[in-house]
Scaffold this motif. Sequence first.
Motif, PDB file in Angstrom:
ATOM      1  N   UNK A 226      25.344  45.248  -9.557  1.00 17.84           N
ATOM      2  CA  UNK A 226      25.123  43.811  -9.729  1.00 17.84           C
ATOM      3  C   UNK A 226      24.956  43.428 -11.186  1.00 17.84           C
ATOM      4  N   UNK A 227      24.239  44.247 -11.937  1.00 20.62           N
ATOM      5  CA  UNK A 227      24.060  43.986 -13.369  1.00 20.62           C
ATOM      6  C   UNK A 227      25.381  44.033 -14.120  1.00 20.62           C
ATOM      7  N   UNK A 228      26.210  44.985 -13.782  1.00 22.10           N
ATOM      8  CA  UNK A 228      27.534  45.070 -14.418  1.00 22.10           C
ATOM      9  C   UNK A 228      28.388  43.853 -14.100  1.00 22.10           C
ATOM     10  N   UNK A 229      28.288  43.382 -12.850  1.00 26.77           N
ATOM     11  CA  UNK A 229      29.043  42.197 -12.457  1.00 26.77           C
ATOM     12  C   UNK A 229      28.563  40.970 -13.230  1.00 26.77           C
ATOM     13  N   UNK A 230      27.245  40.790 -13.347  1.00 25.49           N
ATOM     14  CA  UNK A 230      26.693  39.626 -14.051  1.00 25.49           C
ATOM     15  C   UNK A 230      27.057  39.669 -15.531  1.00 25.49           C
ATOM     16  N   UNK A 231      26.943  40.813 -16.157  1.00 25.36           N
ATOM     17  CA  UNK A 231      27.287  40.932 -17.575  1.00 25.36           C
ATOM     18  C   UNK A 231      28.778  40.677 -17.785  1.00 25.36           C
ATOM     19  N   UNK A 232      29.610  41.241 -16.928  1.00 21.20           N
ATOM     20  CA  UNK A 232      31.046  41.015 -17.036  1.00 21.20           C
ATOM     21  C   UNK A 232      31.409  39.549 -16.835  1.00 21.20           C
ATOM     22  N   UNK A 233      30.754  38.917 -15.884  1.00 20.50           N
ATOM     23  CA  UNK A 233      31.001  37.494 -15.629  1.00 20.50           C
ATOM     24  C   UNK A 233      30.573  36.659 -16.839  1.00 20.50           C
TER      25      UNK A 233
END
Length: 109
Positions: A31-38
């Motif tokens: 989830x953290x990777x998704x938020x940072x990527x977004x």
Amino acid sequence: MHDLVAFLEANSALVLANPAAFATFAVLFGGGGFVVGRYLLTERMANLESRIARRDEEIAELKGEQKAPKRERSMVPLIGTTAICPSEPERLPMPIAQLRAERKGNQRV
């Protein structure tokens, strides 16, 4: 990819001993990777969306121009030419018999 499989094989005993902790960390890091990527790609996505909107406007303009074509000047020179009206009947030579009959009707007696 081969390194990931080897890492999971080496640490499978640890994962099987604590499945709840593994699932929690997987969700947190995923989830953290998704938020940072977004967050990092938000500007790029906005740029692409504005380009799509601009292209749609250009397409609408070109379709509008296509419906009402611009009139071009005639390539036929108008100086020194004569106009022929197609509504006038063409004058064909009369047959001689018809011509003589008209002359006889016009003669004075």
